[in-house]
Design a protein around this motif. Sequence first.
Motif, PDB file in Angstrom:
ATOM      1  N   UNK A  30       0.827  -1.204   0.000  1.00  0.00           N
ATOM      2  CA  UNK A  30       0.000   0.000   0.000  1.00  0.00           C
ATOM      3  C   UNK A  30       0.862   1.255   0.000  1.00  0.00           C
ATOM      4  N   UNK A  31       1.966   1.225   0.717  1.00  0.00           N
ATOM      5  CA  UNK A  31       2.885   2.366   0.706  1.00  0.00           C
ATOM      6  C   UNK A  31       3.398   2.632  -0.707  1.00  0.00           C
ATOM      7  N   UNK A  32       3.669   1.550  -1.429  1.00  0.00           N
ATOM      8  CA  UNK A  32       4.201   1.679  -2.787  1.00  0.00           C
ATOM      9  C   UNK A  32       3.103   2.109  -3.758  1.00  0.00           C
ATOM     10  N   UNK A  33       1.949   1.463  -3.680  1.00  0.00           N
ATOM     11  CA  UNK A  33       0.866   1.765  -4.610  1.00  0.00           C
ATOM     12  C   UNK A  33       0.330   3.177  -4.455  1.00  0.00           C
ATOM     13  N   UNK A  34       0.373   3.702  -3.235  1.00  0.00           N
ATOM     14  CA  UNK A  34      -0.125   5.060  -3.000  1.00  0.00           C
ATOM     15  C   UNK A  34       0.941   6.125  -3.187  1.00  0.00           C
ATOM     16  N   UNK A  35       2.185   5.707  -3.424  1.00  0.00           N
ATOM     17  CA  UNK A  35       3.243   6.671  -3.655  1.00  0.00           C
ATOM     18  C   UNK A  35       3.950   7.145  -2.407  1.00  0.00           C
ATOM     19  N   UNK A  36       3.560   6.604  -1.244  1.00  0.00           N
ATOM     20  CA  UNK A  36       4.287   6.987  -0.029  1.00  0.00           C
ATOM     21  C   UNK A  36       5.735   6.507  -0.111  1.00  0.00           C
ATOM     22  N   UNK A  37       5.938   5.400  -0.813  1.00  0.00           N
ATOM     23  CA  UNK A  37       7.281   4.961  -1.184  1.00  0.00           C
ATOM     24  C   UNK A  37       7.348   5.047  -2.701  1.00  0.00           C
ATOM     25  N   UNK A  38       8.093   6.001  -3.210  1.00  0.00           N
ATOM     26  CA  UNK A  38       8.084   6.296  -4.643  1.00  0.00           C
ATOM     27  C   UNK A  38       9.050   5.392  -5.410  1.00  0.00           C
ATOM     28  N   UNK A  39       8.803   5.184  -6.700  1.00  0.00           N
ATOM     29  CA  UNK A  39       9.736   4.410  -7.521  1.00  0.00           C
ATOM     30  C   UNK A  39      11.153   4.963  -7.430  1.00  0.00           C
ATOM     31  N   UNK A  40      12.112   4.061  -7.252  1.00  0.00           N
ATOM     32  CA  UNK A  40      13.506   4.472  -7.111  1.00  0.00           C
ATOM     33  C   UNK A  40      13.932   4.752  -5.680  1.00  0.00           C
ATOM     34  N   UNK A  41      12.958   4.895  -4.789  1.00  0.00           N
ATOM     35  CA  UNK A  41      13.265   5.205  -3.386  1.00  0.00           C
ATOM     36  C   UNK A  41      13.712   3.946  -2.644  1.00  0.00           C
ATOM     37  N   UNK A  42      14.684   4.110  -1.764  1.00  0.00           N
ATOM     38  CA  UNK A  42      15.123   2.987  -0.940  1.00  0.00           C
ATOM     39  C   UNK A  42      14.134   2.767   0.199  1.00  0.00           C
ATOM     40  N   UNK A  43      13.982   1.506   0.575  1.00  0.00           N
ATOM     41  CA  UNK A  43      13.150   1.206   1.737  1.00  0.00           C
ATOM     42  C   UNK A  43      13.800   1.750   2.999  1.00  0.00           C
ATOM     43  N   UNK A  44      13.005   2.013   4.031  1.00  0.00           N
ATOM     44  CA  UNK A  44      13.591   2.391   5.314  1.00  0.00           C
ATOM     45  C   UNK A  44      14.564   1.319   5.796  1.00  0.00           C
ATOM     46  N   UNK A  45      15.429   1.686   6.722  1.00  0.00           N
ATOM     47  CA  UNK A  45      16.386   0.738   7.265  1.00  0.00           C
ATOM     48  C   UNK A  45      15.660  -0.460   7.881  1.00  0.00           C
ATOM     49  N   UNK A  46      16.323  -1.603   7.830  1.00  0.00           N
ATOM     50  CA  UNK A  46      15.722  -2.819   8.367  1.00  0.00           C
ATOM     51  C   UNK A  46      15.307  -2.635   9.824  1.00  0.00           C
ATOM     52  N   UNK A  80      21.124  -1.996  -1.892  1.00  0.00           N
ATOM     53  CA  UNK A  80      19.968  -1.935  -1.006  1.00  0.00           C
ATOM     54  C   UNK A  80      18.694  -2.337  -1.723  1.00  0.00           C
ATOM     55  N   UNK A  81      17.603  -2.173  -1.032  1.00  0.00           N
ATOM     56  CA  UNK A  81      16.292  -2.539  -1.567  1.00  0.00           C
ATOM     57  C   UNK A  81      15.559  -1.282  -1.985  1.00  0.00           C
ATOM     58  N   UNK A  82      15.219  -1.219  -3.257  1.00  0.00           N
ATOM     59  CA  UNK A  82      14.546  -0.038  -3.803  1.00  0.00           C
ATOM     60  C   UNK A  82      13.200  -0.416  -4.412  1.00  0.00           C
ATOM     61  N   UNK A  83      12.318   0.572  -4.447  1.00  0.00           N
ATOM     62  CA  UNK A  83      11.028   0.408  -5.113  1.00  0.00           C
ATOM     63  C   UNK A  83      11.249   0.478  -6.612  1.00  0.00           C
TER      64      UNK A  83
END
Length: 247
Positions: A30-46, A80-83
């Motif tokens: 949901x964070x990704x689909x709504x844009x709260x995590x944008x394409x190319x953005x790294x995920x928060x730290x583990x 790292x892990x990116x969207x």
Amino acid sequence: MSASNDAPVGPLRSTQVLSTHEQIVRALAQDILTGRLAPGEKLPLEADLLDRFGVSRTALREGLKTLAAKGFLSVKTRVGTRVTDPVHWNYFDREVLTWQVSGGMDADFRRQLAEVRRALEPAAAALAAQRRTTEDLVAMRHAVQKMQVKALSEHDFALADLALHVAIGAASQNPMMRSLASVIETALLEVFTLSPPTRDLRLQADTAAAHERIVDLIERQDGPGAAEAMLFVIDAGYERVEAERRG
């Protein structure tokens, strides 16, 4: 899906209890689909994700693997892990489509769904006209009869509408087409509730009659006619929803 000027329409809520794994996957999706995590953005730290969800490192990593498998994340050593870009997201994954619907159906999503339906369902109706069985026709007639019942609830009308489209897909006897159709069933049920014809008895009767015409043409083995009638139903429903949203 890209952003839209109108607010997304909320879904039919489920009382389903989600597992820890499902909660992680759905929340990040949901964070990704709504844009709260944008394409190319790294995920928060583990560590931050572990604190957010209160789960084990193993559970979190399994959730990230699931999202990567669905095309949402790119996991690379030392990067790292990116969207990922939306072009990589698997919208023909039933879970992905369910997540999209649960977040609301904005104008772009409704348009894109209508475009997929226009490409798929008329072809299914044409094939059904060639291949339908007596049992298929019985299922279609039953769904239409349910749509004609006066004082039918909005949800029950949507279920009957969906049942007809499912029956037509099954009657195509093309398992690949039927599988594609089954993926969008969740979205179809949702969109069928956005502007229900049951609010007006004449509109309900006209809508049921338009669907009955599809079945009549399938029974007469008129493939082109069935395809055209299906296209009319799809466009009429889409235009009714969009007109109501604009109003």
